[in-house]
Design a protein around this motif. Structure first.
Motif, PDB file in Angstrom:
ATOM      1  N   THR A   1       3.721  -2.731  20.411  1.00  0.00           N
ATOM      2  CA  THR A   1       2.622  -3.217  20.694  1.00  0.00           C
ATOM      3  C   THR A   1       1.323  -2.403  20.037  1.00  0.00           C
ATOM      4  O   THR A   1       0.424  -2.722  19.653  1.00  0.00           O
TER       5      THR A   1
ATOM      6  N   GLU B   1       9.088  -2.271  23.471  1.00  0.00           N
ATOM      7  CA  GLU B   1       7.958  -3.149  23.626  1.00  0.00           C
ATOM      8  C   GLU B   1       6.479  -2.324  23.428  1.00  0.00           C
ATOM      9  O   GLU B   1       5.581  -3.010  22.911  1.00  0.00           O
TER      10      GLU B   1
ATOM     11  N   PRO C   1      -2.529  -7.850  34.545  1.00  0.00           N
ATOM     12  CA  PRO C   1      -0.806  -8.039  33.991  1.00  0.00           C
ATOM     13  C   PRO C   1      -0.853  -7.899  32.674  1.00  0.00           C
ATOM     14  O   PRO C   1      -1.439  -8.411  31.828  1.00  0.00           O
ATOM     15  N   ASN C   2       0.367  -7.501  32.000  1.00  0.00           N
ATOM     16  CA  ASN C   2       0.767  -7.279  30.806  1.00  0.00           C
ATOM     17  C   ASN C   2      -0.389  -6.531  29.849  1.00  0.00           C
ATOM     18  O   ASN C   2      -0.329  -6.818  28.887  1.00  0.00           O
ATOM     19  N   SER C   3      -0.931  -5.850  30.515  1.00  0.00           N
ATOM     20  CA  SER C   3      -1.999  -4.815  29.789  1.00  0.00           C
ATOM     21  C   SER C   3      -1.591  -3.425  29.393  1.00  0.00           C
ATOM     22  O   SER C   3      -2.162  -2.855  28.649  1.00  0.00           O
ATOM     23  N   GLU C   4      -0.233  -3.172  29.540  1.00  0.00           N
ATOM     24  CA  GLU C   4       0.341  -1.919  29.127  1.00  0.00           C
ATOM     25  C   GLU C   4       0.269  -1.907  27.448  1.00  0.00           C
ATOM     26  O   GLU C   4       0.863  -2.857  26.757  1.00  0.00           O
TER      27      GLU C   4
ATOM     28  N   SER D   1      -0.584   0.381  32.552  1.00  0.00           N
ATOM     29  CA  SER D   1      -1.489  -0.862  32.707  1.00  0.00           C
ATOM     30  C   SER D   1      -2.679  -0.398  33.239  1.00  0.00           C
ATOM     31  O   SER D   1      -3.000   0.362  34.023  1.00  0.00           O
TER      32      SER D   1
END
Length: 115
Positions: free
Chosen positions: A114, A110, A11-14, A6
C-alpha cells in the motif's frame, strides 16, 4: 521505525498515513504495523521532531514531502508482487532534507504494498 496506523473510524485505512518513531510510543502499542526503517536521514527525522508547534500540537510550518522515489522502480501495481520484490529503498525528499526508508515487507506485506 516507519509505521502506519488505521484512521479511527475508517476501516481499511491502514497505510493512508505513516509515521517515523525514534522513541517508544506506548499509546500506540498493538495499534500499528511497522513496515520499514530509516537507513539514511535520521538527522532529518530529528529536525522534523523539533519543528515548532502551536497550542494544539500542530506544526506552525508543515514539513512537506516534495518527492518520493523508489530505487530500482518496478511496474505497478504491487498487488501481485512477492515480499522479495517489495524489498526496496524509498527516498523521501522533504523540505528539511532527504530520508531513505528500507521497506520491510516481511514485517507487513500488505502495508508495504500500500505504501
Amino acid at each position: 521505525m516507519v509505521s502506519t496506523v488505521s484512521i479511527p473510524g475508517k476501516p481499511n485505512s491502514e497505510g493512508a498515513q505513516f509515521f517515523v518513531c525514534v522513541s517508544p510510543q506506548p499509546a500506540l502499542d498493538g495499534k500499528f504495523s511497522a513496515f520499514g526503517r530509516v537507513t539514511e536521514g535520521i538527522d532529518v527525522v530529528e529536525k522534523i521532531s523539533q519543528v515548532a508547534v502551536d497550542a494544539n500540537g500542530l506544526t506552525e510550518k508543515p514539513v512537506r514531502i516534495l518527492k518520493v522515489s523508489i530505487e530500482k522502480k518496478r511496474e505497478e501495481p504491487f498487488l501481485n508482487a512477492t515480499a522479495g520484490e517489495m524489498h526496496k529503498t524509498v527516498t523521501l525528499k522533504t523540505t528539511l532534507g532527504n530520508l531513505k526508508i528500507a521497506m520491510e515487507p516481511d514485517w507487513a506485506p500488505e502495508t508495504s504494498a500500500t505504501f
